[in-house]
Design a protein around this motif. Structure first.
Motif, PDB file in Angstrom:
ATOM      1  N   ARG A   1       4.529  24.519   3.091  1.00 52.57           N
ATOM      2  CA  ARG A   1       4.173  26.121   2.761  1.00 52.57           C
ATOM      3  C   ARG A   1       2.610  26.066   2.275  1.00 52.57           C
ATOM      4  O   ARG A   1       2.025  27.133   2.289  1.00 52.57           O
ATOM      5  CB  ARG A   1       4.970  26.701   1.713  1.00 52.57           C
ATOM      6  N   ASP A   2       2.156  25.234   1.654  1.00 49.75           N
ATOM      7  CA  ASP A   2       1.030  25.298   1.056  1.00 49.75           C
ATOM      8  C   ASP A   2      -0.072  23.987   1.209  1.00 49.75           C
ATOM      9  O   ASP A   2       0.857  22.823   1.425  1.00 49.75           O
ATOM     10  CB  ASP A   2       0.764  25.747  -0.120  1.00 49.75           C
TER      11      ASP A   2
ATOM     12  N   LEU B   1      -2.993  26.476   7.307  1.00 53.61           N
ATOM     13  CA  LEU B   1      -2.920  27.027   5.861  1.00 53.61           C
ATOM     14  C   LEU B   1      -4.148  27.337   5.481  1.00 53.61           C
ATOM     15  O   LEU B   1      -3.975  28.324   4.448  1.00 53.61           O
ATOM     16  CB  LEU B   1      -2.286  25.785   5.154  1.00 53.61           C
TER      17      LEU B   1
ATOM     18  N   GLU C   1       1.986  21.157  -1.218  1.00 52.28           N
ATOM     19  CA  GLU C   1       3.082  20.640  -0.627  1.00 52.28           C
ATOM     20  C   GLU C   1       2.826  19.821   0.612  1.00 52.28           C
ATOM     21  O   GLU C   1       3.357  18.578   0.677  1.00 52.28           O
ATOM     22  CB  GLU C   1       4.126  22.049  -0.296  1.00 52.28           C
TER      23      GLU C   1
ATOM     24  N   SER D   1       6.146  22.175   8.409  1.00 57.18           N
ATOM     25  CA  SER D   1       7.046  23.062   7.293  1.00 57.18           C
ATOM     26  C   SER D   1       6.392  23.150   6.018  1.00 57.18           C
ATOM     27  O   SER D   1       6.776  24.001   4.964  1.00 57.18           O
ATOM     28  CB  SER D   1       8.378  22.690   7.392  1.00 57.18           C
TER      29      SER D   1
END
Length: 240
Positions: free
Chosen positions: A16-17, A165, A20, A14
């Motif tokens: 996001r980038d 990502l 993270e 989960s």
């Protein structure tokens, strides 16, 4: 040691980038493997260390300098990971009792009380792009088969999420864009947002110099001389 890695798998999935992803991984991995020292290392174009994040080691710069100077070339665990793209600890690759007598321990690990080490692969595009390194210090048990299996699963999740990502959303089909790699498109998008090289490096988990070298390659591919010219050429291709 925590029995289940499911929470960490979910945290990785989960993210996001890349920033993270790194924070979630580094904040949790130590407790899951019962280690006192841990880190994640990414390699540059010539297999040298381009980016690191390390916890638990005092004076990280001195440690990395010593390892690069006298440890990497004689690291049997890293050699196995490079060859097999699979995790390994010292007892897997050395004869019984050989760890304390090997060059890596005597020239590097002994200085930092690394009594046991295990390394796992981070892979992308069929090659090793980085490693996860864990170490136990002092009077602690050696790593075993369970840790190898758990680290293998963790590295699989980490590699898969990192790959996803790094691939931009399919927003376009353009001959111009096809000249750039997915990573270069990411860099161009951040340039378009006005970020500096240092800010781009932090956002993409790479060094400032890696950003600088990537921009030079991108300028050559697009036949431009400046960031402004590059963004003008890519207008309509990059994200909003």
């Amino acid at each position: 040691m925590t029995n289940s890695l499911y929470a960490l798998f979910d945290a990785i999935a989960s993210a996001r980038d890349e920033r993270e992803l790194r924070l979630r991984f580094m904040d949790a991995v130590g407790e899951h493997f019962g280690v006192q020292r841990w880190g994640i290392y990414f390699f540059g174009e010539h297999s040298g260390i381009a980016e690191i994040d390390v916890r638990g080691i005092p004076n990280v710069s001195a440690f990395v300098e010593r390892y690069e100077k006298v440890g990497r070339a004689v690291d049997p665990v890293l050699r196995y990971v490079l060859d097999c793209h699979a995790p390994a600890h010292e007892e897997m690759v050395l004869p019984l009792g050989g760890w304390k007598h090997c060059e890596l321990y005597q020239r590097c690990c002994a200085y930092y009380d690394h009594e046991h080490i295990i390394t796992g692969p981070i892979v992308g595009d069929g090659r090793l792009i980085g490693t996860v390194n864990l170490a136990r210090v002092g009077d602690t048990p050696a790593f075993g088969g369970e840790e190898v299996a758990r680290l293998s699963a963790l590295c699989l999740h980490l590699s898969a999420r990192l790959a996803k990502l790094q691939v931009p959303e399919a927003r376009f089909i353009s001959p111009l864009a096809s000249r750039l790699t997915p990573r270069e498109v990411q860099i161009a998008e951040l340039v378009a947002q006005g970020l500096t090289n240092a800010e781009i490096g932090a956002a993409l988990w790479i060094t400032q110099n890696s950003v600088k070298q990537a921009l030079k390659r991108m300028f050559r591919k697009l036949n431009v001389c400046s960031r402004t010219e590059m963004i003008a050429q890519l207008q309509g291709i990059l994200g909003s």
